[in-house]
Each structure stands twice: as C-alpha cells, then as structure tokens.
Write a protein that holds these residues in place. Structure first.
Motif, PDB file in Angstrom:
ATOM      1  N   GLY A 197       0.782  -1.228   0.000  1.00 58.59           N
ATOM      2  CA  GLY A 197       0.000   0.000   0.000  1.00 58.59           C
ATOM      3  C   GLY A 197       0.815   1.280   0.000  1.00 58.59           C
ATOM      4  N   GLN A 198       1.877   1.325   0.820  1.00 58.95           N
ATOM      5  CA  GLN A 198       2.702   2.536   0.891  1.00 58.95           C
ATOM      6  C   GLN A 198       3.424   2.788  -0.427  1.00 58.95           C
ATOM      7  OE1 GLN A 198       3.029   4.928   3.604  1.00 58.95           O
ATOM      8  NE2 GLN A 198       3.731   5.931   1.733  1.00 58.95           N
ATOM      9  N   VAL A 199       3.937   1.705  -1.022  1.00 59.34           N
ATOM     10  CA  VAL A 199       4.592   1.816  -2.333  1.00 59.34           C
ATOM     11  C   VAL A 199       3.589   2.330  -3.362  1.00 59.34           C
ATOM     12  CG1 VAL A 199       5.635   0.503  -4.223  1.00 59.34           C
ATOM     13  CG2 VAL A 199       6.301   0.022  -1.866  1.00 59.34           C
ATOM     14  N   ALA A 200       2.365   1.788  -3.290  1.00 64.50           N
ATOM     15  CA  ALA A 200       1.319   2.184  -4.236  1.00 64.50           C
ATOM     16  C   ALA A 200       1.037   3.679  -4.140  1.00 64.50           C
ATOM     17  CB  ALA A 200       0.039   1.390  -3.976  1.00 64.50           C
ATOM     18  N   LEU A 201       0.857   4.197  -2.926  1.00 66.33           N
ATOM     19  CA  LEU A 201       0.539   5.625  -2.765  1.00 66.33           C
ATOM     20  C   LEU A 201       1.651   6.501  -3.336  1.00 66.33           C
ATOM     21  CD1 LEU A 201      -1.357   7.812  -1.676  1.00 66.33           C
ATOM     22  CD2 LEU A 201      -0.161   7.644   0.521  1.00 66.33           C
ATOM     23  N   ASP A 202       2.901   6.144  -3.049  1.00 74.12           N
ATOM     24  CA  ASP A 202       4.036   6.926  -3.565  1.00 74.12           C
ATOM     25  C   ASP A 202       4.043   6.939  -5.102  1.00 74.12           C
ATOM     26  OD1 ASP A 202       4.798   7.335  -0.960  1.00 74.12           O
ATOM     27  OD2 ASP A 202       6.332   5.777  -0.957  1.00 74.12           O
TER      28      ASP A 202
END
Length: 201
Positions: free
Chosen positions: A36-41
């Motif tokens: 999820g964090q990678v996706a948002l970035d």
C-alpha cells in the motif's frame, strides 16, 4: 486512453488482472504494486486517471490510500476491490468518497464497464454491498459503549481505554460486561468480531 494503476497484494491476481485490463484498446496499466505505501508513492508520481485498490494490503490499506488521495489528489478516481462484503468497510469507502466499490469475484467485464462509468463522473457500487448496508442490523450498543469497544478493538488495555475516554477502570469493566451481555458474546474478541461483522465499529 484511460491510465490505470492497480494495488493488489495477491501477486497472481495482480498480474492476471493487470494483463486483462491492458488488453482493452482504451485502457493502459501505468503501474502496479503489492504494498500500500509503495502504491501511494507511485500513484502520486504517475498520476493515473483511475486507481484500483485492494482493501487489505501490507504497508497501507486501500481505504487509507483512498482517504489520502481524496484529500491530496481528488481528481484521481478510486475503485475499491474487495472480497469482504462488510458494511463497516463499505461505510468507510463511502466516507472517503470513492468512485467505485466492487467485489473481486465479479466478472472482469463489469470492472471494465465500471472504469468507464467512473470516468464519466458516475459512482458504481456492487449491488450486494448496497443490500448488505440497507439490511444491516441496528447497533444495540450506546454511543459510549461503542467508544469503549472500539478502544479495546484498537488494542488498548482496560487501563489505557479508561485513560483515553476519561473513565475509571471499573467503569470500563462495567461497560464491557454490558457490551458482552448485549452482543451475547462470551469474551472481548467475540464481541469485537460481532461488532465489526455488523459494521458497528
């Protein structure tokens, strides 16, 4: 050409779904992630038109990403994909003003239609989810009882919940006893499960 981004933590489903959507003449997959964090970035860098988000992912949930995008990148359309027909998740998705909320086991054609629909400004919700919300059982807990159970569900001890809610330890224990009785639950874990399943937390 509609630019898509897919965040799905099951690698097999991620690859398969990305491949299916990329076959459409007017859709192009600009990126995928299983975190999820990678996706948002990446979403904030790639600026896709539509983002497809799984609810439960490591790093950050799809609902958390949806809330962040609603605040910072409201022009990006968000479609939540889930295996969970839970009213509580659906309510959170509505509050994040997502453009779509669909079940993963639906036909890929329905997803393609939904992508085109949200690009035209429409909102698309799976009928099963809407029915689940409207037939939802009324919460038997008072507002204060719900606050106490939510604090416990968030991992707080009785003492920590008491401090957070400005109550005494004894009062929190009394509330929990009442909650267990109202929900016909044998312990705290069961009470939390019942409340979450019915969308009361």
């Amino acid at each position: 050409m509609i630019k898509l981004y897919l965040a799905e933590d099951q690698q097999l489903l991620n690859t398969a779904l990305a491949g299916i959507l990329d076959l459409e003449d007017d859709l192009t997959m600009v990126g995928t992630a299983v975190n999820g964090q990678v996706a948002l970035d990446q979403i904030e860098t790639l600026q896709p038109d539509v983002v497809l988000l799984d609810i439960e992912m490591p790093g950050m949930t799809g609902l958390e990403i949806a809330r962040q995008l609603h605040t910072r990148q409201p022009q990006i359309k968000v479609i939540i994909l889930t295996t969970f027909a839970q009213p509580s998740y659906f309510k959170q998705a509505i509050s994040a003003e997502v453009a779509g909320y669909l079940l993963k086991d639906g036909p890929s054609d329905d997803l393609i239609v939904a992508i085109h629909s949200v690009m035209m400004g429409k909102v698309v919700y799976a009928p099963e989810l809407v029915v689940g919300l409207t037939t939802q059982t009324k919460n038997p807990l008072s507002e204060r009882e719900t606050e106490v159970l939510r604090a416990i569900a968030n991992g707080l001890s009785t003492k920590q919940a008491a401090e957070q809610l400005f109550l005494s330890d004894g009062t929190v224990r009394n509330y929990m006893s009442t909650i267990l009785s109202k929900l016909d639950a044998s312990n705290r874990v069961e009470a939390i499960q019942i409340a979450r399943h019915n969308g009361w937390l």
